[in-house]
Design a protein around this motif. Structure first.
Motif, PDB file in Angstrom:
ATOM      1  N   THR A   7       0.840  -1.204   0.000  1.00  0.00           N
ATOM      2  CA  THR A   7       0.000   0.000   0.000  1.00  0.00           C
ATOM      3  C   THR A   7       0.872   1.250   0.000  1.00  0.00           C
ATOM      4  O   THR A   7       0.622   2.204  -0.739  1.00  0.00           O
ATOM      5  N   ILE A   8       1.903   1.232   0.825  1.00  0.00           N
ATOM      6  CA  ILE A   8       2.823   2.370   0.889  1.00  0.00           C
ATOM      7  C   ILE A   8       3.604   2.496  -0.420  1.00  0.00           C
ATOM      8  O   ILE A   8       3.791   3.598  -0.950  1.00  0.00           O
ATOM      9  N   GLU A   9       4.045   1.377  -0.957  1.00  0.00           N
ATOM     10  CA  GLU A   9       4.800   1.400  -2.211  1.00  0.00           C
ATOM     11  C   GLU A   9       3.969   1.975  -3.350  1.00  0.00           C
ATOM     12  O   GLU A   9       4.461   2.801  -4.136  1.00  0.00           O
ATOM     13  N   LYS A  10       2.722   1.565  -3.443  1.00  0.00           N
ATOM     14  CA  LYS A  10       1.844   2.071  -4.495  1.00  0.00           C
ATOM     15  C   LYS A  10       1.616   3.569  -4.335  1.00  0.00           C
ATOM     16  O   LYS A  10       1.651   4.329  -5.311  1.00  0.00           O
ATOM     17  N   HIS A  11       1.385   3.987  -3.108  1.00  0.00           N
ATOM     18  CA  HIS A  11       1.185   5.407  -2.826  1.00  0.00           C
ATOM     19  C   HIS A  11       2.405   6.211  -3.270  1.00  0.00           C
ATOM     20  O   HIS A  11       2.273   7.264  -3.925  1.00  0.00           O
ATOM     21  N   ASN A  12       3.590   5.729  -2.935  1.00  0.00           N
ATOM     22  CA  ASN A  12       4.813   6.455  -3.275  1.00  0.00           C
ATOM     23  C   ASN A  12       5.084   6.471  -4.773  1.00  0.00           C
ATOM     24  O   ASN A  12       5.548   7.476  -5.331  1.00  0.00           O
ATOM     25  N   ARG A  17       7.604  10.888  -9.050  1.00  0.00           N
ATOM     26  CA  ARG A  17       8.143  11.769 -10.085  1.00  0.00           C
ATOM     27  C   ARG A  17       7.993  13.235  -9.672  1.00  0.00           C
ATOM     28  O   ARG A  17       8.949  14.016  -9.779  1.00  0.00           O
ATOM     29  N   ARG A  18       6.814  13.592  -9.214  1.00  0.00           N
ATOM     30  CA  ARG A  18       6.579  14.975  -8.788  1.00  0.00           C
ATOM     31  C   ARG A  18       7.473  15.331  -7.598  1.00  0.00           C
ATOM     32  O   ARG A  18       8.026  16.436  -7.528  1.00  0.00           O
ATOM     33  N   HIS A  19       7.607  14.397  -6.692  1.00  0.00           N
ATOM     34  CA  HIS A  19       8.459  14.628  -5.515  1.00  0.00           C
ATOM     35  C   HIS A  19       9.908  14.865  -5.931  1.00  0.00           C
ATOM     36  O   HIS A  19      10.570  15.787  -5.426  1.00  0.00           O
ATOM     37  N   LYS A  20      10.433  14.046  -6.846  1.00  0.00           N
ATOM     38  CA  LYS A  20      11.829  14.171  -7.258  1.00  0.00           C
ATOM     39  C   LYS A  20      12.097  15.520  -7.927  1.00  0.00           C
ATOM     40  O   LYS A  20      13.192  16.092  -7.777  1.00  0.00           O
ATOM     41  N   LEU A  21      11.122  16.037  -8.667  1.00  0.00           N
ATOM     42  CA  LEU A  21      11.277  17.345  -9.307  1.00  0.00           C
ATOM     43  C   LEU A  21      11.410  18.448  -8.248  1.00  0.00           C
ATOM     44  O   LEU A  21      12.265  19.334  -8.357  1.00  0.00           O
ATOM     45  N   LYS A  22      10.567  18.389  -7.226  1.00  0.00           N
ATOM     46  CA  LYS A  22      10.631  19.386  -6.158  1.00  0.00           C
ATOM     47  C   LYS A  22      11.948  19.265  -5.383  1.00  0.00           C
ATOM     48  O   LYS A  22      12.568  20.261  -5.025  1.00  0.00           O
ATOM     49  N   LEU A  23      12.356  18.026  -5.129  1.00  0.00           N
ATOM     50  CA  LEU A  23      13.589  17.792  -4.392  1.00  0.00           C
ATOM     51  C   LEU A  23      14.794  18.306  -5.179  1.00  0.00           C
ATOM     52  O   LEU A  23      15.699  18.940  -4.613  1.00  0.00           O
ATOM     53  N   ALA A  24      14.811  18.053  -6.481  1.00  0.00           N
ATOM     54  CA  ALA A  24      15.936  18.469  -7.316  1.00  0.00           C
ATOM     55  C   ALA A  24      16.106  19.983  -7.297  1.00  0.00           C
ATOM     56  O   ALA A  24      17.235  20.493  -7.320  1.00  0.00           O
ATOM     57  N   ARG A 382       9.541  21.137   2.680  1.00  0.00           N
ATOM     58  CA  ARG A 382       8.739  19.908   2.784  1.00  0.00           C
ATOM     59  C   ARG A 382       9.276  18.770   1.912  1.00  0.00           C
ATOM     60  O   ARG A 382       9.195  17.593   2.323  1.00  0.00           O
ATOM     61  N   PRO A 383       9.833  19.046   0.723  1.00  0.00           N
ATOM     62  CA  PRO A 383      10.420  17.932  -0.038  1.00  0.00           C
ATOM     63  C   PRO A 383      11.551  17.215   0.695  1.00  0.00           C
ATOM     64  O   PRO A 383      11.743  16.005   0.507  1.00  0.00           O
ATOM     65  N   LEU A 384      12.310  17.930   1.526  1.00  0.00           N
ATOM     66  CA  LEU A 384      13.368  17.268   2.297  1.00  0.00           C
ATOM     67  C   LEU A 384      12.778  16.348   3.358  1.00  0.00           C
ATOM     68  O   LEU A 384      13.303  15.258   3.614  1.00  0.00           O
TER      69      LEU A 384
END
Length: 424
Positions: A7-12, A17-24, A382-384
């Motif tokens: 369930t957690i894996e599917k959610h993530n 992709r969106r998270h990685k863009l913000k983090l970058a 928040r991305p961190l």
């Protein structure tokens, strides 16, 4: 209940992709992001056993439904919370609300949930059903020696429960005080309380600490025997090296400079840690960061600077715990929000360029000092926080997953709509 890993894996996966863009974007702007992420990963905020049920006011309480009916179910809820955010891996028990009947079984259950036991908390602000003597006019300060002994014995019993579970500290908060002038001799109350605390201190194991909490008012409204950080520090200093002052963010009069209090307690090596919440008027016990997030950030600025000055471990050398009572929110949702707010303020404080700040302070560049602090505060980190959760196997967006999986409804089906958490 615990969630399936899938369930957690599917959610993530759906949000990665969106998270990685913000983090970058943050990584490009700030070279220190990797170090901040590692420090966030290590940071843990303890959850008190009394926070898993709906709180209330003097006028009413409105149950959320599905509340934990036992210590075991409270641990289950903390295990779920930690599964979501990977930053809530400790539980703080309140005695006698949550007396472990089978300590070995409770420790085994904690191990299964990946939890440890934070400071245990005594209770002499209430009369219990089978209690022989009343605390109406105080406990450790009481004029009757028999009442004081009853309160002392209770605290020593709490220490014994903590030892059985692997805890390393006891928090003592006293409602002792007076409501009317002339009701109490202040010096006598202080001396009796100190004598009582000395007996409790004498029962501490060698590797334990005692945290002396203070509060400006309530339930006594003329005087509190431990009414401010100065009084608490007096007790802690007189007791010895295992005694510390605990700061609850709601236990101050409006506009108190809590960040300055923190700095001085750290300087003296007498800061125990924090009970986090937020307030508008007094001890409102609102969601952390919901009213004054800038104050929370300023407090963490002093914490980080002070801990670094003393070469302290941010994650382990102070006690971090949420202490809130929720009347209109789902308790688990509120805790998710509170942990997030704490980690954000911590990360923002880590972002401050302290070298440049000290240079500006040294030449009295007031404008520059403000700009340095507010630049960190206004940066969305928040991305961190999400990346730290993700790396530890948690969820990118805990609150969203909690709601999308209808976890509260599942708890209601399992436990019932009218359940009431112990102690509430």
């Amino acid at each position: 209940m615990l969630l399936e890993g899938s369930t957690i894996e599917k959610h993530n996966e759906q949000r990665l992709r969106r998270h990685k863009l913000k983090l970058a974007s943050l990584q490009d702007e700030f070279p220190e992001t990797e170090q901040i992420i590692r420090q966030i990963e290590a940071f843990q905020v303890a959850i008190p056993s009394w926070a898993l049920g709906t709180g209330g006011t003097r006028f009413g309480r409105f149950s959320e439904g599905g509340e934990p009916r036992s210590l075991e179910e409270k641990m289950e809820d903390v295990g779920l919370l930690n599964q979501l955010n990977r930053a809530s891996g400790a539980i703080s028990l309140h005695i006698p609300w949550d007396v472990p009947q089978d300590p070995a079984a409770i420790r085994q259950l904690a191990q299964e949930y990946g939890l440890s036991f934070d400071a245990v908390n005594s209770n002499t602000f209430q009369d219990q059903p089978q209690q022989a003597l009343s605390y109406k006019f105080g406990s450790l300060q009481h004029v009757d020696k028999a009442v004081r002994k009853q309160a002392i014995d209770h605290n020593i019993e709490v220490i014994k429960h903590g030892v059985e579970l692997g805890s390393k500290a006891i928090t003592v908060w006293l409602s002792d005080g007076s409501c009317f002038p002339g009701q109490l001799n202040f010096r006598g109350a202080f001396e009796r309380t100190l004598e009582s605390l000395q007996e409790i201190y004498g029962a501490l194991p060698a590797d334990w600490k005692i945290f002396i909490e203070y509060k400006a008012f309530e339930p006594n409204f003329y005087s509190m025997t431990v009414g401010d950080w100065g009084q608490s520090l007096l007790y802690a200093s007189k007791l010895g090296p295992k005694a510390y002052t605990l700061v609850d963010l709601g236990h101050h009069l409006p506009n108190a400079n809590i960040e300055q209090i923190v700095a001085l307690l750290l300087m003296e090596g007498k800061l125990a840690g924090f009970h986090f919440n937020d307030s508008k008027y007094g001890d409102d016990d609102l969601t952390v960061g919901s009213i004054n997030p800038y104050q929370l950030f300023l407090i963490f600025n002093e914490l980080v600077e002070g801990m670094n000055a003393r070469n302290m471990n941010h994650a382990k050398d102070l006690g971090w715990m949420i202490d809130a009572s929720h009347n209109v929110k789902d308790p688990l949702e509120d805790l998710i929000q509170s942990v997030e707010a704490i980690l954000i303020a911590y990360a923002q404080a880590l972002l401050i360029d302290t070298t440049v700040l000290k240079q500006a302070q040294a030449v009295n560049d007031v404008v520059r000092c403000q700009e340095i602090l507010q630049a960190a505060y206004r940066t969305d980190l928040r991305p961190l926080i999400a990346e730290a959760r993700f790396r530890k196997g948690g969820t990118l967006e805990p609150l969203e997953l909690f709601r999308s999986e209808a976890i509260r409804n599942t708890l209601i089906k399992k436990r019932g709509e009218k359940t009431v958490a112990t102690g509430l």
